[in-house]
Design a protein around this motif. Structure first.
Motif, PDB file in Angstrom:
ATOM      1  N   PRO A 292       3.016 -44.879 -14.952  1.00 23.71           N
ATOM      2  CA  PRO A 292       3.505 -43.850 -15.870  1.00 23.71           C
ATOM      3  C   PRO A 292       4.334 -44.460 -17.004  1.00 23.71           C
ATOM      4  O   PRO A 292       4.882 -45.551 -16.858  1.00 23.71           O
ATOM      5  CB  PRO A 292       4.339 -42.953 -14.965  1.00 23.71           C
ATOM      6  CG  PRO A 292       4.794 -43.845 -13.857  1.00 23.71           C
ATOM      7  CD  PRO A 292       3.695 -44.826 -13.639  1.00 23.71           C
TER       8      PRO A 292
ATOM      9  N   SER B  33       4.390 -31.550 -27.057  1.00 24.77           N
ATOM     10  CA  SER B  33       3.391 -31.773 -26.013  1.00 24.77           C
ATOM     11  C   SER B  33       2.722 -33.106 -26.278  1.00 24.77           C
ATOM     12  O   SER B  33       2.376 -33.433 -27.419  1.00 24.77           O
ATOM     13  CB  SER B  33       2.345 -30.650 -26.007  1.00 24.77           C
ATOM     14  OG  SER B  33       1.688 -30.548 -27.252  1.00 24.77           O
ATOM     15  N   TYR B  34       2.540 -33.873 -25.212  1.00 23.58           N
ATOM     16  CA  TYR B  34       2.009 -35.220 -25.359  1.00 23.58           C
ATOM     17  C   TYR B  34       1.170 -35.542 -24.133  1.00 23.58           C
ATOM     18  O   TYR B  34       1.700 -35.733 -23.026  1.00 23.58           O
ATOM     19  CB  TYR B  34       3.158 -36.212 -25.500  1.00 23.58           C
ATOM     20  CG  TYR B  34       2.749 -37.613 -25.912  1.00 23.58           C
ATOM     21  CD1 TYR B  34       1.642 -37.855 -26.716  1.00 23.58           C
ATOM     22  CD2 TYR B  34       3.500 -38.714 -25.509  1.00 23.58           C
ATOM     23  CE1 TYR B  34       1.288 -39.134 -27.098  1.00 23.58           C
ATOM     24  CE2 TYR B  34       3.165 -39.997 -25.891  1.00 23.58           C
ATOM     25  CZ  TYR B  34       2.054 -40.213 -26.687  1.00 23.58           C
ATOM     26  OH  TYR B  34       1.688 -41.489 -27.081  1.00 23.58           O
ATOM     27  N   GLY B  35      -0.139 -35.591 -24.324  1.00 20.43           N
ATOM     28  CA  GLY B  35      -1.041 -35.832 -23.205  1.00 20.43           C
ATOM     29  C   GLY B  35      -0.830 -34.775 -22.133  1.00 20.43           C
ATOM     30  O   GLY B  35      -0.918 -33.582 -22.409  1.00 20.43           O
ATOM     31  N   ASP B  36      -0.540 -35.230 -20.927  1.00 21.99           N
ATOM     32  CA  ASP B  36      -0.350 -34.287 -19.825  1.00 21.99           C
ATOM     33  C   ASP B  36       1.119 -33.899 -19.634  1.00 21.99           C
ATOM     34  O   ASP B  36       1.484 -33.334 -18.607  1.00 21.99           O
ATOM     35  CB  ASP B  36      -0.895 -34.898 -18.531  1.00 21.99           C
ATOM     36  CG  ASP B  36      -0.198 -36.195 -18.151  1.00 21.99           C
ATOM     37  OD1 ASP B  36       0.585 -36.721 -18.983  1.00 21.99           O
ATOM     38  OD2 ASP B  36      -0.417 -36.686 -17.033  1.00 21.99           O
ATOM     39  N   SER B  37       1.960 -34.203 -20.605  1.00 23.50           N
ATOM     40  CA  SER B  37       3.381 -33.886 -20.488  1.00 23.50           C
ATOM     41  C   SER B  37       3.843 -33.016 -21.652  1.00 23.50           C
ATOM     42  O   SER B  37       3.208 -32.967 -22.706  1.00 23.50           O
ATOM     43  CB  SER B  37       4.213 -35.180 -20.448  1.00 23.50           C
ATOM     44  OG  SER B  37       4.074 -35.913 -21.662  1.00 23.50           O
ATOM     45  N   SER B  38       4.938 -32.330 -21.435  1.00 25.68           N
ATOM     46  CA  SER B  38       5.510 -31.490 -22.491  1.00 25.68           C
ATOM     47  C   SER B  38       7.024 -31.441 -22.310  1.00 25.68           C
ATOM     48  O   SER B  38       7.549 -31.710 -21.218  1.00 25.68           O
ATOM     49  CB  SER B  38       4.930 -30.087 -22.453  1.00 25.68           C
ATOM     50  OG  SER B  38       5.233 -29.465 -21.217  1.00 25.68           O
TER      51      SER B  38
ATOM     52  N   LEU C 110       4.465 -39.769 -19.399  1.00 27.40           N
ATOM     53  CA  LEU C 110       3.018 -39.692 -19.590  1.00 27.40           C
ATOM     54  C   LEU C 110       2.304 -40.364 -18.423  1.00 27.40           C
ATOM     55  O   LEU C 110       2.663 -41.460 -18.010  1.00 27.40           O
ATOM     56  CB  LEU C 110       2.650 -40.383 -20.903  1.00 27.40           C
ATOM     57  CG  LEU C 110       1.219 -40.242 -21.421  1.00 27.40           C
ATOM     58  CD1 LEU C 110       0.929 -38.793 -21.804  1.00 27.40           C
ATOM     59  CD2 LEU C 110       1.026 -41.161 -22.640  1.00 27.40           C
ATOM     60  N   ASN C 111       1.259 -39.680 -17.923  1.00 31.36           N
ATOM     61  CA  ASN C 111       0.496 -40.226 -16.788  1.00 31.36           C
ATOM     62  C   ASN C 111      -0.978 -40.400 -17.103  1.00 31.36           C
ATOM     63  O   ASN C 111      -1.768 -40.609 -16.184  1.00 31.36           O
ATOM     64  CB  ASN C 111       0.644 -39.302 -15.576  1.00 31.36           C
ATOM     65  CG  ASN C 111       2.031 -39.393 -14.967  1.00 31.36           C
ATOM     66  OD1 ASN C 111       2.361 -40.354 -14.288  1.00 31.36           O
ATOM     67  ND2 ASN C 111       2.841 -38.381 -15.225  1.00 31.36           N
ATOM     68  N   GLU C 112      -1.363 -40.332 -18.361  1.00 32.19           N
ATOM     69  CA  GLU C 112      -2.760 -40.512 -18.734  1.00 32.19           C
ATOM     70  C   GLU C 112      -2.864 -41.252 -20.060  1.00 32.19           C
ATOM     71  O   GLU C 112      -1.929 -41.264 -20.861  1.00 32.19           O
ATOM     72  CB  GLU C 112      -3.462 -39.156 -18.842  1.00 32.19           C
ATOM     73  CG  GLU C 112      -2.968 -38.290 -19.985  1.00 32.19           C
ATOM     74  CD  GLU C 112      -3.742 -36.981 -20.115  1.00 32.19           C
ATOM     75  OE1 GLU C 112      -4.402 -36.576 -19.136  1.00 32.19           O
ATOM     76  OE2 GLU C 112      -3.685 -36.379 -21.199  1.00 32.19           O
ATOM     77  N   GLN C 113      -4.000 -41.877 -20.252  1.00 33.16           N
ATOM     78  CA  GLN C 113      -4.247 -42.567 -21.513  1.00 33.16           C
ATOM     79  C   GLN C 113      -4.424 -41.531 -22.629  1.00 33.16           C
ATOM     80  O   GLN C 113      -5.031 -40.475 -22.403  1.00 33.16           O
ATOM     81  CB  GLN C 113      -5.492 -43.445 -21.404  1.00 33.16           C
ATOM     82  CG  GLN C 113      -5.453 -44.485 -20.295  1.00 33.16           C
ATOM     83  CD  GLN C 113      -4.405 -45.560 -20.528  1.00 33.16           C
ATOM     84  OE1 GLN C 113      -4.076 -45.878 -21.667  1.00 33.16           O
ATOM     85  NE2 GLN C 113      -3.886 -46.112 -19.443  1.00 33.16           N
ATOM     86  N   VAL C 114      -3.891 -41.811 -23.808  1.00 34.01           N
ATOM     87  CA  VAL C 114      -3.969 -40.848 -24.912  1.00 34.01           C
ATOM     88  C   VAL C 114      -4.427 -41.546 -26.184  1.00 34.01           C
ATOM     89  O   VAL C 114      -4.282 -42.759 -26.338  1.00 34.01           O
ATOM     90  CB  VAL C 114      -2.608 -40.176 -25.154  1.00 34.01           C
ATOM     91  CG1 VAL C 114      -2.226 -39.261 -23.997  1.00 34.01           C
ATOM     92  CG2 VAL C 114      -1.512 -41.214 -25.374  1.00 34.01           C
TER      93      VAL C 114
END
Length: 314
Positions: free
Chosen positions: A240, A259-264, A280-284
């Motif tokens: 992460p 909001s950013y990828g899977d986070s907000s 963040l836990n995913e590639q963006v």
């Protein structure tokens, strides 16, 4: 020889009277010495007077050089002898001086404790800021970029969080973000790794530098390092990933969301600045999406409509 015989001899010897006058003159000279040499005496008097004046001047200089306390120990006034048991003067008392009340020092704290993330304490953030400023002083810059960043106590720390090392900045560490004065004045982002400052980004300006058509929310154009890893690692970020975002807001803005990828996150406001963060836990491939609302909940800013905001990652 009596007087009658002398007189008779004088009459019989014509030179006797002349010799007698010479003898009397010599005796008179012997009895009345020659007049005193006045010019020599006057010179001697002047020399002696100057010697006394010089001696008096030396005494005055000595007294002037002595501290007040020392003068008090010698008696101070005329007719007093030197004290055999000196009494300390007022200036020599050993009474402890009152301890001054503590005064605030160091940088100002952030508006909320939530701006100190990942277990980083305020003291650690302050230490990081001081290392950043020392780092700046130790690195020379071109004259056109020479800007004295000042001291730590003139700043407000608005964010401290972990930093993830990447191919361009190896090793994990932390970021410290601090601002000085108004939002348009000085802002610095510094990275600390292994207890040392390893990178510093600063921006400065004033009210005259405001973009004419700037919106109510203005994202700091140089804060990309807070929410992205190296372009070399595109698509292969370490997860992460702790990210952060900062910028300025106008008084009309009551709320900012990111909001950013899977986070907000909902940003906090700190003296004209907004600060947001998440994990963040995913590639963006897209940059954070920012929205601003007024007190009535009306959308008054959208980063998708901001021509100054880069919506894709490099």
């Amino acid at each position: 020889m009596n007087d009658d015989e002398r007189r008779e001899g004088a009459r019989s010897d014509p030179d006797f009277e002349e010799r007698l006058r010479e003898l009397l003159a010599e005796d008179a000279y012997t009895i009345r010495p020659s007049p005193a040499p006045y010019p020599a005496i006057r010179r001697r008097g002047l020399v002696e007077r100057r010697r006394r004046v010089a001696a008096a001047g030396a005494v005055l200089v000595t007294l002037a050089a002595m501290p007040v306390g020392a003068y008090a120990l010698s008696g101070g006034g005329a007719g007093r002898g030197v004290a055999t048991t000196p009494t300390p003067s007022v200036s020599a008392t050993r009474a402890p001086s009152p301890t001054p009340s503590p005064t605030p020092s160091g940088p100002a704290r952030p508006a909320t404790e939530g701006q100190l993330l990942d277990g980083i304490t305020f003291e650690q953030a302050v230490e990081g800021l001081e290392k950043c400023l020392a780092y700046d002083q130790s690195h020379s810059r071109p004259p056109e970029f020479d800007n004295d960043l000042g001291t730590a106590d003139s700043y407000r720390i608005i964010l401290a969080m972990n930093s993830t090392g990447d191919s361009n900045a190896s090793g994990d560490g932390m970021y410290v973000v601090a601002v000085q004065g108004k939002p348009q004045q000085t802002r610095l982002i510094c990275r600390i790794s292994d207890g040392e400052a390893v990178g510093l980004n600063t921006s400065s300006g004033n009210d005259a530098d405001v973009i004419p058509d700037e919106g109510p929310v203005f994202v700091d154009p140089n804060n990309g390092k807070l929410y992205q890893q190296s372009v070399i690692d595109r698509g292969n970020w370490k997860l992460p990933f702790r990210w952060g975002l900062i910028g300025t807001v106008k008084p009309s803005v009551a709320k900012v969301t990111v909001s950013y990828g899977d986070s907000s996150a909902e940003a906090v406001f700190d003296h004209g600045w907004f600060v947001a963060s998440g994990v963040l836990n995913e590639q963006v491939t897209l940059a954070p999406h920012i929205k601003g609302y007024d007190a009535d909940g009306k959308l008054i800013y959208d980063s998708d409509d901001d021509k100054y905001y880069e919506r894709t990652l490099p």
